[in-house]
Design a protein around this motif. Structure first.
Motif, PDB file in Angstrom:
ATOM      1  N   GLU A 111       0.832  -1.197   0.000  1.00 38.03           N
ATOM      2  CA  GLU A 111       0.000   0.000   0.000  1.00 38.03           C
ATOM      3  C   GLU A 111       0.869   1.251   0.000  1.00 38.03           C
ATOM      4  O   GLU A 111       1.810   1.372   0.779  1.00 38.03           O
ATOM      5  CB  GLU A 111      -0.931   0.009   1.214  1.00 38.03           C
ATOM      6  CG  GLU A 111      -1.884   1.197   1.223  1.00 38.03           C
ATOM      7  CD  GLU A 111      -2.959   1.058   2.278  1.00 38.03           C
ATOM      8  OE1 GLU A 111      -3.517   2.089   2.685  1.00 38.03           O
ATOM      9  OE2 GLU A 111      -3.237  -0.076   2.689  1.00 38.03           O
ATOM     10  N   LEU A 112       0.556   2.173  -0.879  1.00 36.52           N
ATOM     11  CA  LEU A 112       1.313   3.417  -0.999  1.00 36.52           C
ATOM     12  C   LEU A 112       0.644   4.487  -0.162  1.00 36.52           C
ATOM     13  O   LEU A 112      -0.467   4.926  -0.463  1.00 36.52           O
ATOM     14  CB  LEU A 112       1.373   3.843  -2.468  1.00 36.52           C
ATOM     15  CG  LEU A 112       2.232   5.061  -2.796  1.00 36.52           C
ATOM     16  CD1 LEU A 112       3.683   4.817  -2.406  1.00 36.52           C
ATOM     17  CD2 LEU A 112       2.136   5.373  -4.292  1.00 36.52           C
ATOM     18  N   LYS A 113       1.315   4.877   0.897  1.00 32.81           N
ATOM     19  CA  LYS A 113       0.735   5.866   1.797  1.00 32.81           C
ATOM     20  C   LYS A 113       1.812   6.847   2.235  1.00 32.81           C
ATOM     21  O   LYS A 113       2.917   6.443   2.592  1.00 32.81           O
ATOM     22  CB  LYS A 113       0.112   5.183   3.017  1.00 32.81           C
ATOM     23  CG  LYS A 113      -0.651   6.129   3.929  1.00 32.81           C
ATOM     24  CD  LYS A 113      -1.350   5.388   5.045  1.00 32.81           C
ATOM     25  CE  LYS A 113      -2.132   6.335   5.937  1.00 32.81           C
ATOM     26  NZ  LYS A 113      -2.823   5.621   7.035  1.00 32.81           N
ATOM     27  N   PHE A 114       1.484   8.120   2.206  1.00 35.68           N
ATOM     28  CA  PHE A 114       2.424   9.167   2.583  1.00 35.68           C
ATOM     29  C   PHE A 114       2.109   9.668   3.992  1.00 35.68           C
ATOM     30  O   PHE A 114       0.945   9.670   4.401  1.00 35.68           O
ATOM     31  CB  PHE A 114       2.341  10.330   1.601  1.00 35.68           C
ATOM     32  CG  PHE A 114       2.735   9.986   0.191  1.00 35.68           C
ATOM     33  CD1 PHE A 114       4.027  10.205  -0.248  1.00 35.68           C
ATOM     34  CD2 PHE A 114       1.812   9.439  -0.695  1.00 35.68           C
ATOM     35  CE1 PHE A 114       4.398   9.895  -1.556  1.00 35.68           C
ATOM     36  CE2 PHE A 114       2.161   9.125  -1.993  1.00 35.68           C
ATOM     37  CZ  PHE A 114       3.461   9.354  -2.429  1.00 35.68           C
ATOM     38  N   PRO A 115       3.118  10.122   4.741  1.00 36.24           N
ATOM     39  CA  PRO A 115       2.869  10.638   6.093  1.00 36.24           C
ATOM     40  C   PRO A 115       2.172  11.993   6.101  1.00 36.24           C
ATOM     41  O   PRO A 115       1.609  12.403   7.106  1.00 36.24           O
ATOM     42  CB  PRO A 115       4.268  10.739   6.695  1.00 36.24           C
ATOM     43  CG  PRO A 115       5.173  10.909   5.511  1.00 36.24           C
ATOM     44  CD  PRO A 115       4.552  10.087   4.413  1.00 36.24           C
ATOM     45  N   GLY A 116       2.225  12.708   4.974  1.00 27.53           N
ATOM     46  CA  GLY A 116       1.586  14.019   4.860  1.00 27.53           C
ATOM     47  C   GLY A 116       1.007  14.174   3.470  1.00 27.53           C
ATOM     48  O   GLY A 116       0.708  13.191   2.791  1.00 27.53           O
ATOM     49  N   THR A 117       0.857  15.410   3.020  1.00 23.16           N
ATOM     50  CA  THR A 117       0.321  15.662   1.678  1.00 23.16           C
ATOM     51  C   THR A 117       1.320  15.180   0.627  1.00 23.16           C
ATOM     52  O   THR A 117       2.464  15.651   0.591  1.00 23.16           O
ATOM     53  CB  THR A 117       0.042  17.163   1.498  1.00 23.16           C
ATOM     54  OG1 THR A 117      -0.875  17.595   2.523  1.00 23.16           O
ATOM     55  CG2 THR A 117      -0.576  17.424   0.138  1.00 23.16           C
ATOM     56  N   PRO A 118       0.933  14.217  -0.232  1.00 22.11           N
ATOM     57  CA  PRO A 118       1.881  13.569  -1.144  1.00 22.11           C
ATOM     58  C   PRO A 118       2.745  14.507  -1.975  1.00 22.11           C
ATOM     59  O   PRO A 118       3.941  14.269  -2.160  1.00 22.11           O
ATOM     60  CB  PRO A 118       0.966  12.715  -2.038  1.00 22.11           C
ATOM     61  CG  PRO A 118      -0.196  12.387  -1.168  1.00 22.11           C
ATOM     62  CD  PRO A 118      -0.413  13.626  -0.326  1.00 22.11           C
TER      63      PRO A 118
END
Length: 316
Positions: free
Chosen positions: A186-193
């Protein structure tokens, strides 16, 4: 839409606090934000932005309160006036009182410059942001969501303004990894991508260098008026660009000074360990050459005669 109503609740000391909702400023997935007058919490008829949600969903806002209380002495971070729990229409509501910025956000300010802020002014704004980040990093935190929408603009004197970092709901401790629910694919960023650096994709690393990359994106956006990595179709295309592109998120304008170009390259070093720190950037010629006469000036003072700006920054 005007929504004038009186609300009362209890603060953390059990003291009754009353305030008046003046205007609905925005709605989010968790709740609402109102412009409010506070006759008893922090002074007579002081305007504040009140971020409210159901108490059962208020964990991130309560975290924000805890963090902001540590930065009350910083002029570069939005002030927090405390919290109150109220009972409205039979539901327990958590309310966080924040400093109201009548100048809107940095995104609004960029638009008022027609998408391109002059370089001398960009230097001044960048210095303000660095000073705010220095406070955050000194306490061992990483903001993780630095972007124009999360930077407030407050009038100071005449046509001058100051920038203040806001929205601390995604703040993490430095050197922790950001967890990804749903498995490694799963591709998930800690903040705004759009504002995230390469190491958050591969190593899922949270460090002060993350904020430095985001700062570089903001500086470029102030200069060009364009979003970083503008035109990406989805997160996968964006992730590939961030990881493998040899260029910064936007093309650095040829008209930018050599000092400005070098400053941005220090922010956009691919390896997070090679990125300059806040203190190093504060000593960079791009910042130290700032002229006092051009410091944080606005296009016109009339912009601040309208008090009720869009406060969607407080709505996730």
């Amino acid at each position: 839409m005007v929504d004038v109503s009186m609300v009362s609740g209890l603060d953390s000391d059990g003291i009754v606090v009353e305030w008046t909702k003046v205007k609905n400023l925005g709605n989010g997935s968790y709740g609402q934000v109102h412009l409010a007058k506070l006759p008893s919490l922090v002074g007579d008829h002081l305007l504040a932005a009140v971020k409210s949600c159901a108490y059962s969903r208020s964990a991130s806002i309560q975290k924000e309160l805890h963090i902001l209380q540590q930065f009350q002495d910083s002029d570069r971070i939005v002030k927090c006036f405390g919290d109150v729990v109220s009972l409205e229409k039979g539901e327990t509501i958590y309310n966080l009182f924040l400093e109201y910025a009548s100048g809107g956000t940095l995104r609004d300010l960029i638009r008022r410059y027609d998408g391109s802020i002059p370089e001398p002014v960009v230097k001044c704004y960048t210095k303000m942001l660095l000073e705010g980040l220095r406070c955050i990093h000194a306490e061992g935190y990483v903001h993780c969501d630095l972007k124009p929408d999360n930077i407030l603009v407050s009038p100071r004197c005449g046509s001058n303004v100051i920038l203040k970092i806001a929205d601390f709901g995604l703040v993490r401790r430095a050197n922790e990894n950001h967890a990804v629910e749903g498995g490694p694919k799963e591709l998930k960023f800690p903040g705004t991508p759009l504002y995230m650096p390469p190491e958050t994709i591969v190593k899922r690393l949270i460090s002060p260098a993350l904020d430095i990359w985001s700062l570089g994106c903001i500086v470029l956006q102030m200069i060009t008026g364009k979003l970083p990595w503008d035109g990406m179709k989805d997160k996968m295309e964006l992730a590939i660009k961030i990881l493998f592109s040899r260029n910064p998120p936007n093309q650095i304008p040829k008209a930018l000074s050599d000092q400005g170009k070098d400053f941005l390259l220090k922010c956009f070093a691919k390896e997070h360990g090679e990125r300059w720190t806040v203190d190093m950037l504060l000593s960079h010629p791009f910042i130290t050459a700032t002229q006092e006469k051009s410091e944080d000036s606005l296009p016109s003072t009339e912009e601040f005669e309208v008090c009720l700006f869009d406060m969607s920054i407080f709505v996730e």
